[in-house]
Design an enzyme around this catalytic site. Structure first.
Site, PDB file in Angstrom:
ATOM      1  N   GLU A 226      -2.364   0.631  13.600  1.00 45.00           N
ATOM      2  CA  GLU A 226      -3.161   1.863  13.536  1.00 45.00           C
ATOM      3  C   GLU A 226      -3.187   2.261  12.073  1.00 45.00           C
ATOM      4  O   GLU A 226      -2.161   2.668  11.520  1.00 45.00           O
ATOM      5  CB  GLU A 226      -2.531   2.963  14.403  1.00 45.00           C
ATOM      6  CG  GLU A 226      -2.546   2.661  15.883  1.00 45.00           C
ATOM      7  CD  GLU A 226      -3.941   2.707  16.524  1.00 45.00           C
ATOM      8  OE1 GLU A 226      -4.883   3.213  15.884  1.00 45.00           O
ATOM      9  OE2 GLU A 226      -4.077   2.207  17.650  1.00 45.00           O
ATOM     10  N   CYS A 260      -4.667  10.684   9.485  1.00 47.32           N
ATOM     11  CA  CYS A 260      -5.571   9.529   9.507  1.00 47.32           C
ATOM     12  C   CYS A 260      -6.947   9.934  10.006  1.00 47.32           C
ATOM     13  O   CYS A 260      -7.955   9.409   9.567  1.00 47.32           O
ATOM     14  CB  CYS A 260      -4.980   8.429  10.371  1.00 47.32           C
ATOM     15  SG  CYS A 260      -4.593   8.969  12.029  1.00 47.32           S
TER      16      CYS A 260
HETATM   17  P1  NAD Z   1       2.358   2.926   4.222  1.00 52.13           P
HETATM   18  O1  NAD Z   1       1.489   1.831   4.683  1.00 52.13           O
HETATM   19  O2  NAD Z   1       2.642   3.054   2.778  1.00 52.13           O
HETATM   20  O3  NAD Z   1       3.809   2.849   4.910  1.00 52.13           O
HETATM   21  C1  NAD Z   1       3.976   2.884   6.304  1.00 52.13           C
HETATM   22  C2  NAD Z   1       5.316   2.270   6.661  1.00 52.13           C
HETATM   23  O4  NAD Z   1       5.312   0.891   6.329  1.00 52.13           O
HETATM   24  C3  NAD Z   1       6.518   2.880   5.977  1.00 52.13           C
HETATM   25  O5  NAD Z   1       7.544   3.035   6.932  1.00 52.13           O
HETATM   26  C4  NAD Z   1       6.895   1.824   4.951  1.00 52.13           C
HETATM   27  O6  NAD Z   1       8.275   1.807   4.634  1.00 52.13           O
HETATM   28  C5  NAD Z   1       6.527   0.556   5.682  1.00 52.13           C
HETATM   29  N1  NAD Z   1       6.257  -0.597   4.815  1.00 52.13           N
HETATM   30  C6  NAD Z   1       5.767  -0.590   3.553  1.00 52.13           C
HETATM   31  N2  NAD Z   1       5.595  -1.856   3.119  1.00 52.13           N
HETATM   32  C7  NAD Z   1       5.977  -2.676   4.126  1.00 52.13           C
HETATM   33  C8  NAD Z   1       6.025  -4.088   4.277  1.00 52.13           C
HETATM   34  N3  NAD Z   1       5.646  -4.908   3.298  1.00 52.13           N
HETATM   35  N4  NAD Z   1       6.475  -4.586   5.436  1.00 52.13           N
HETATM   36  C9  NAD Z   1       6.855  -3.775   6.445  1.00 52.13           C
HETATM   37  N5  NAD Z   1       6.828  -2.427   6.378  1.00 52.13           N
HETATM   38  C10 NAD Z   1       6.397  -1.876   5.219  1.00 52.13           C
HETATM   39  O7  NAD Z   1       1.693   4.245   4.814  1.00 52.13           O
HETATM   40  P2  NAD Z   1       2.014   5.741   4.437  1.00 52.13           P
HETATM   41  O8  NAD Z   1       1.544   5.952   3.032  1.00 52.13           O
HETATM   42  O9  NAD Z   1       3.421   6.059   4.818  1.00 52.13           O
HETATM   43  O10 NAD Z   1       1.064   6.541   5.445  1.00 52.13           O
HETATM   44  C11 NAD Z   1      -0.239   6.919   5.172  1.00 52.13           C
HETATM   45  C12 NAD Z   1      -1.225   5.948   5.794  1.00 52.13           C
HETATM   46  O11 NAD Z   1      -1.038   5.868   7.191  1.00 52.13           O
HETATM   47  C13 NAD Z   1      -2.681   6.359   5.622  1.00 52.13           C
HETATM   48  O12 NAD Z   1      -3.457   5.240   5.283  1.00 52.13           O
HETATM   49  C14 NAD Z   1      -3.073   6.865   7.002  1.00 52.13           C
HETATM   50  O13 NAD Z   1      -4.442   6.815   7.297  1.00 52.13           O
HETATM   51  C15 NAD Z   1      -2.284   5.956   7.865  1.00 52.13           C
HETATM   52  N6  NAD Z   1      -2.128   6.541   9.200  1.00 52.13           N
HETATM   53  C16 NAD Z   1      -2.799   5.990  10.252  1.00 52.13           C
HETATM   54  C17 NAD Z   1      -2.692   6.551  11.519  1.00 52.13           C
HETATM   55  C18 NAD Z   1      -3.434   5.999  12.705  1.00 52.13           C
HETATM   56  O14 NAD Z   1      -3.095   6.329  13.829  1.00 52.13           O
HETATM   57  N7  NAD Z   1      -4.447   5.171  12.504  1.00 52.13           N
HETATM   58  C19 NAD Z   1      -1.886   7.679  11.692  1.00 52.13           C
HETATM   59  C20 NAD Z   1      -1.236   8.209  10.591  1.00 52.13           C
HETATM   60  C21 NAD Z   1      -1.339   7.617   9.346  1.00 52.13           C
END
Ligand code: NAD
Length: 471
Positions: A226, A260
């Site tokens: 997501e 999001c």
């Molecule tokens: P992010 O992608 O930076 O991080 C999300 C998670 O992934 C964190 O827990 C992080 O530690 C982990 N992570 C980072 N690199 C990784 C890797 N290489 N392997 C495994 N895990 C890893 O996202 P963010 O900045 O925390 O959140 C914001 C983003 O989330 C925005 O793009 C937003 O649109 C999206 N979002 C989507 C939804 C949805 O339902 N579609 C809901 C909320 C947020």
């Protein structure tokens, strides 16, 4: 690891990053517990999830308080904590009904003399990797239906917002049989989790989602993503301008736009554009920052400090290329945090980052259109397909326009409804997601693996039936 307080800018919280061995050990403990958890059946699991809901509700102040430090906002933190309680109760109610509806009886196969008996079992160990924008809701949104299905849950919250985990562990002591564990840390812990689980759900950015999908492919486990969005809202010629402006503003700036499903592009019909923009600017200027008093106002600081720079860069780039900022538009450094007032921008073009890339801030770029066909084409001109919205003079018109938008969920006569509605099955499109719906019944059913018990009820063929010359 250290976490920054978004209101003060200070690094005021430390926590231990889980090692690879600790992730593996948590996974092993959960696997042991899962066998009994699944064997006890849906009703008993539902009762345990209800007990957890009660335990979280009793401790809602403690959890919401830590969550409000993580995120810099009080009212949304309270709503989020209660949203988790609601999620637990909803699945604890719907889950047993869904199990009762599963097919159980033998059915004749198209192959003569054979019957098929369906059997369902959960993926033993579910894993979640969550972002910082709604840390509690998004750490559990997929875990709760997975638990209901019979899985154990290993959860990695965002390293940006770790404080709420301590009071949540307290709540879990009141429902100790629910097999949940948290592992703490950043990307490496996320990668270790993927190697340890049987099914992974990721919520976060599209860029990280690709890395998670690659790791899941190497581990050969199912992955649901997501991801980000660039949600459009279309305001048609028949819409009431002031009503539309109020809804557009709310749908774009709740939680400082760090959602999001925030509206990030608005297409408004020319005949209502002027009163719409006038009302939008007026409403935007009435919105207050929750500073200096965190208990007053509407929108909090940016949770993740570098997010403010990203949003500012998009606005500066747009302004340099001819866009006009009608209100807001500046990052304000107050008390150590980074803040932005609702920002309305016009004269934007499709090539600007503020129109193409996810912004994740309280920014409303507005485009005026003449033909609805053109508005639909522009709304669909994006690499994302998370959700979208239509405001029109009638529900019929909104439905007609909305059904032509390329996104998983379309809000009609409102915006960002997916943040409030948990049972609307939908599949994110393009780079906004991958896999079955987290909403609706599919949210649980995806965690059930189907096994076929294929039984012979007539005479089985023998080797003689395969002899050369018999057919
Ligand atoms: P992010 O992608 O930076 O991080 C999300 C998670 O992934 C964190 O827990 C992080 O530690 C982990 N992570 C980072 N690199 C990784 C890797 N290489 N392997 C495994 N895990 C890893 O996202 P963010 O900045 O925390 O959140 C914001 C983003 O989330 C925005 O793009 C937003 O649109 C999206 N979002 C989507 C939804 C949805 O339902 N579609 C809901 C909320 C947020």
């Amino acid at each position: 690891m250290k976490a920054i307080n978004p209101r003060t800018g200070e690094t005021d919280y430390e926590f231990a990053e889980s090692s690879r061995d600790e992730v593996a050990a948590a996974a092993a403990r959960l696997r042991q517990r899962q066998t009994e958890w699944e064997a006890r059946g849906p009703q008993t699991r539902a009762a345990a999830l209800m007990r957890l809901a009660d335990a979280v509700e009793v401790r809602q102040d403690a959890i919401a308080e830590k969550l409000s430090v993580d995120t810099g906002r009080i009212a949304v933190a309270r709503m989020e904590t209660l949203g988790f309680v609601g999620n637990l109760r909803r699945w604890a109610t719907r889950g047993p009904q869904l199990f009762a509806e599963l097919p159980q009886d033998a059915s004749p196969s198209a192959t003569p003399g054979v019957e098929i008996v369906p059997s369902f079992s959960a993926y033993p160990l579910f894993g979640a990797i969550a972002p910082w924008n709604f840390p509690v809701i998004l750490s559990h949104i997929d875990a709760v239906p997975a638990l209901m299905a019979g899985s154990a849950a290993l959860i990695k919250p965002s390293e940006v917002t770790p404080r709420w985990v301590e009071p949540m562990l307290e709540a879990l002591t009141a429902a100790p049989d629910v097999p949940i564990e948290y592992v703490m840390g950043g990307p490496e812990v996320g990668q270790a989790l993927i190697e340890a689980v049987d099914y992974v759900c990721f919520t976060g950015s599209t860029a990280t989602g690709r890395k998670v999908a690659e790791a899941a492919a190497r581990a050969l486990i199912p992955v649901n993503l997501e991801l980000g969005g660039k949600d459009p809202m279309i305001v048609t010629a028949s819409a009431d301008a002031e009503w539309a402006a109020r809804l557009a503003l709310r749908s774009s700036i709740v939680a400082t736009g760090q959602a999001c499903q925030s509206i990030e592009r608005i297409f408004v019909a020319r005949n209502v554009a002027e009163p719409f923009l006038a009302a939008l600017v007026k409403e935007a200027e009435a919105v207050q920052l929750t500073y200096p008093d965190p208990a007053q106002g509407h929108i909090g600081p940016f949770i993740f400090p570098s997010q403010a720079d990203k949003v500012a860069a998009q606005i500066e780039e747009a302004a340099a290329a001819g866009a006009r900022v009608l209100t807001g538009g500046k990052v304000e450094r107050l008390g150590g945090g980074a803040w932005m007032r609702p920002t309305v921008i016009v004269d934007v073009t499709p090539d600007m980052a503020v129109m193409r890339d996810e912004t994740f801030g309280p920014v409303l770029p507005v485009v005026v259109f003449d033909q609805i066909e053109d508005a639909i084409t522009q709304a669909n001109d994006t690499s994302y397909g998370l959700s979208a919205a239509v405001l029109a003079g009638s529900l019929d018109e909104a439905t007609e326009v909305g059904s032509r938008l390329e996104a998983g969920a379309i809000s009609l006569q409102d915006g960002a409804l997916t943040s409030m509605v948990g049972d609307a099955t939908n599949h994110s499109r393009k780079t906004s997601g991958l896999g079955p719906s987290r909403m609706g019944d599919e949210g649980m059913l995806r965690f059930l693996r189907r096994q076929a018990l294929i039984r012979r009820v007539g005479d089985a063929p023998t080797i003689a039936d395969f002899a050369e010359g018999t057919r």
